[in-house]
Scaffold this motif. Structure first.
Motif, PDB file in Angstrom:
ATOM      1  N   GLU A  14       1.493  17.417  -7.670  1.00 29.68           N
ATOM      2  CA  GLU A  14       2.675  17.612  -9.080  1.00 29.68           C
ATOM      3  C   GLU A  14       4.202  16.992  -8.386  1.00 29.68           C
ATOM      4  N   ARG A  15       4.170  17.118  -6.881  1.00 33.03           N
ATOM      5  CA  ARG A  15       5.928  16.862  -6.189  1.00 33.03           C
ATOM      6  C   ARG A  15       5.201  15.093  -7.086  1.00 33.03           C
ATOM      7  N   LEU A  16       4.005  14.967  -7.184  1.00 33.85           N
ATOM      8  CA  LEU A  16       4.845  13.242  -7.625  1.00 33.85           C
ATOM      9  C   LEU A  16       4.813  13.362  -8.990  1.00 33.85           C
ATOM     10  N   GLY A  17       4.184  13.897 -10.089  1.00 35.35           N
ATOM     11  CA  GLY A  17       4.686  13.605 -11.524  1.00 35.35           C
ATOM     12  C   GLY A  17       3.815  12.205 -12.094  1.00 35.35           C
ATOM     13  N   ALA A  18       2.879  12.031 -11.568  1.00 37.26           N
ATOM     14  CA  ALA A  18       2.499  11.112 -11.765  1.00 37.26           C
ATOM     15  C   ALA A  18       1.271  11.649 -12.997  1.00 37.26           C
ATOM     16  N   TRP A 212       0.964   7.844   6.843  1.00 36.05           N
ATOM     17  CA  TRP A 212       2.111   8.768   6.265  1.00 36.05           C
ATOM     18  C   TRP A 212       1.343   9.189   5.246  1.00 36.05           C
ATOM     19  N   LYS A 213       2.038  10.320   4.303  1.00 31.70           N
ATOM     20  CA  LYS A 213       1.068  10.574   3.063  1.00 31.70           C
ATOM     21  C   LYS A 213       2.100   9.983   1.996  1.00 31.70           C
ATOM     22  N   VAL A 214       0.724  10.236   1.226  1.00 28.34           N
ATOM     23  CA  VAL A 214       2.327   9.425  -0.563  1.00 28.34           C
ATOM     24  C   VAL A 214       2.169  11.260  -1.134  1.00 28.34           C
ATOM     25  N   THR A 215       2.970  11.172  -0.991  1.00 28.61           N
ATOM     26  CA  THR A 215       3.958  12.599  -1.289  1.00 28.61           C
ATOM     27  C   THR A 215       4.926  12.416  -2.821  1.00 28.61           C
ATOM     28  N   HIS A 216       5.896  11.569  -2.747  1.00 26.73           N
ATOM     29  CA  HIS A 216       7.011  11.579  -4.106  1.00 26.73           C
ATOM     30  C   HIS A 216       6.055  10.052  -4.747  1.00 26.73           C
ATOM     31  N   ALA A 217       7.518   9.764  -5.946  1.00 28.84           N
ATOM     32  CA  ALA A 217       7.095   8.567  -6.178  1.00 28.84           C
ATOM     33  C   ALA A 217       7.944   7.784  -5.879  1.00 28.84           C
ATOM     34  N   ALA A 218       8.506   7.829  -5.005  1.00 29.78           N
ATOM     35  CA  ALA A 218       8.876   5.942  -4.455  1.00 29.78           C
ATOM     36  C   ALA A 218       7.723   5.785  -3.263  1.00 29.78           C
ATOM     37  N   ASP A 219       6.655   6.619  -2.824  1.00 27.78           N
ATOM     38  CA  ASP A 219       6.082   6.335  -2.156  1.00 27.78           C
ATOM     39  C   ASP A 219       5.114   5.183  -2.476  1.00 27.78           C
ATOM     40  N   LEU A 220       5.011   5.333  -3.863  1.00 32.06           N
ATOM     41  CA  LEU A 220       3.703   5.099  -4.272  1.00 32.06           C
ATOM     42  C   LEU A 220       3.647   2.821  -3.916  1.00 32.06           C
ATOM     43  N   GLU A 221       5.257   2.590  -4.383  1.00 31.20           N
ATOM     44  CA  GLU A 221       5.130   1.453  -4.124  1.00 31.20           C
ATOM     45  C   GLU A 221       5.012   0.314  -2.579  1.00 31.20           C
ATOM     46  N   ARG A 222       5.643   1.761  -2.015  1.00 28.63           N
ATOM     47  CA  ARG A 222       5.267   1.006  -0.423  1.00 28.63           C
ATOM     48  C   ARG A 222       4.395   1.366  -0.281  1.00 28.63           C
ATOM     49  N   ALA A 223       3.475   2.218  -0.317  1.00 29.07           N
ATOM     50  CA  ALA A 223       1.901   2.439   0.180  1.00 29.07           C
ATOM     51  C   ALA A 223       1.029   1.386  -0.298  1.00 29.07           C
ATOM     52  N   ALA A 224       1.722   0.831  -1.751  1.00 30.61           N
ATOM     53  CA  ALA A 224       0.599   0.439  -2.467  1.00 30.61           C
ATOM     54  C   ALA A 224       0.621  -1.501  -1.719  1.00 30.61           C
ATOM     55  N   ALA A 225       2.114  -1.965  -1.153  1.00 31.10           N
ATOM     56  CA  ALA A 225       2.642  -3.211  -0.621  1.00 31.10           C
ATOM     57  C   ALA A 225       1.750  -3.438   0.972  1.00 31.10           C
ATOM     58  N   ALA A 226       1.676  -1.868   1.668  1.00 28.67           N
ATOM     59  CA  ALA A 226       0.788  -1.767   2.812  1.00 28.67           C
ATOM     60  C   ALA A 226      -0.485  -2.088   2.497  1.00 28.67           C
ATOM     61  N   LEU A 227      -0.993  -1.083   1.195  1.00 27.03           N
ATOM     62  CA  LEU A 227      -2.227  -1.383   1.713  1.00 27.03           C
ATOM     63  C   LEU A 227      -3.089  -2.574   0.711  1.00 27.03           C
ATOM     64  N   ALA A 228      -2.085  -3.999   0.123  1.00 21.58           N
ATOM     65  CA  ALA A 228      -2.614  -5.087  -0.375  1.00 21.58           C
ATOM     66  C   ALA A 228      -2.164  -6.044   0.779  1.00 21.58           C
ATOM     67  N   GLY A 229      -1.371  -4.930   1.883  1.00 21.48           N
ATOM     68  CA  GLY A 229      -1.400  -6.459   2.502  1.00 21.48           C
ATOM     69  C   GLY A 229      -2.631  -6.020   4.229  1.00 21.48           C
ATOM     70  N   GLY A 230      -3.206  -4.830   4.269  1.00 18.74           N
ATOM     71  CA  GLY A 230      -3.632  -4.719   5.305  1.00 18.74           C
ATOM     72  C   GLY A 230      -3.104  -3.752   5.930  1.00 18.74           C
ATOM     73  N   GLY A 231      -2.536  -2.948   5.417  1.00 15.28           N
ATOM     74  CA  GLY A 231      -0.969  -2.677   6.242  1.00 15.28           C
ATOM     75  C   GLY A 231      -1.814  -1.505   6.991  1.00 15.28           C
ATOM     76  N   ARG A 232      -2.249  -1.295   7.817  1.00 15.34           N
ATOM     77  CA  ARG A 232      -2.970  -0.156   9.038  1.00 15.34           C
ATOM     78  C   ARG A 232      -2.305  -0.669   9.759  1.00 15.34           C
ATOM     79  N   GLY A 233      -1.308  -0.933  10.721  1.00 15.37           N
ATOM     80  CA  GLY A 233      -1.175  -1.630  11.751  1.00 15.37           C
ATOM     81  C   GLY A 233      -0.737  -0.167  12.550  1.00 15.37           C
ATOM     82  N   ALA A 234       1.175  -0.469  12.230  1.00 17.08           N
ATOM     83  CA  ALA A 234       1.523   0.594  13.294  1.00 17.08           C
ATOM     84  C   ALA A 234       1.663   1.861  13.402  1.00 17.08           C
TER      85      ALA A 234
END
Ligand code: C5P
Length: 234
Positions: A14-18, A212-234
């Protein structure tokens, strides 16, 4: 000895409101629960992965089944419950039925879709000593204990840890913790909080800030960019 990873994706988000359950949202070509399941399915020591999906959404697991590469087995998904711990109970009951020698359980929030196999391996290693362990990261901000609109006191930051997943437990400890919570009418926001109530020592180890956990709408873009870039590094 058998180890299962429960992938919890039965929340409404619900916090995401998607407008759809968070775990089923697709980012960079896969849903959040698929990213999480695939990562834990590659962890050393994980024998099986079991998705816990929202009621009426079990068909969502079929796409994952078609592309599953393991090496862990992908078990048939089950429906979750109203609370997170109800979803854990459903998943644990199904896993016990399907893996008679089940000894260890990893519980992972699907919304932490940047999880890496090494996060699961670290949790299992840390849990060996007492049967329960979770990753923590230090809070970035100063944390206040509140009393309504007043500060009661400021908490010592070096004594605080933010709880991440995957959390690892001996299967019988997690089952007992869930039973006790049900008997006592206790609701916890993670599994470790239920296990703590048994008096079992829960070990912590340094979590990976990148998990980190996708919780709010603003997290979606950041997570998508990290996943697309194979971003499991830090
Ligand atoms: O709401 P929150 O982000 O804390 O939920 C953590 C995880 O627990 C999410 O991945 C969510 O899908 C899952 N969950 C669940 N069943 C519920 C509530 C939450 O599987 N009833």
């Amino acid at each position: 000895m058998r180890t299962v990873a429960l992938i919890l994706a039965a929340g409404r988000g619900e916090r995401l409101g998607a407008g759809q359950p968070k775990g089923l949202i697709a980012l960079a070509g896969r849903s959040l629960f698929e990213w999480s399941a695939a990562a834990l399915g590659q962890a050393a020591g994980v024998d099986a992965v079991l998705p816990v999906l929202p009621a009426g959404c079990l068909a969502a697991a079929q796409a994952l089944d078609r592309v599953w590469t393991g090496p862990a087995r992908l078990l048939e998904a089950v429906e979750g419950g109203a609370r997170r711990q109800d979803s854990v109970e459903h998943g644990l009951a199904a896993a016990r039925g399907r893996l008679p020698e089940l000894s260890w359980v990893l519980v992972h929030d699907a919304a932490r879709c940047l999880v890496a196999p090494r996060d699961a391996e670290a949790a299992l290693a840390a849990a060996r000593a007492t049967g329960a362990a979770l990753p923590v990261v230090p809070p970035a901000d100063t944390v206040k204990l509140l009393d309504g609109d007043r500060v009661r006191r400021t908490l010592e930051r070096d004594q605080l840890g933010l709880a991440l997943t995957p959390q690892a437990f001996r299967a019988e400890i997690l089952a007992e913790a869930l039973d006790k919570a049900r008997r006592d009418g206790f609701t916890g926001t993670d599994c470790a909080s239920l296990v703590e109530r048994l008096g079992v020592e829960v070990r912590v180890f340094p979590g990976r800030p990148g998990n980190w956990k996708v919780t709010h709408a603003a997290d979606l873009e950041r997570a998508a960019a990290a996943l697309a870039g194979g971003g499991r590094g830090a």
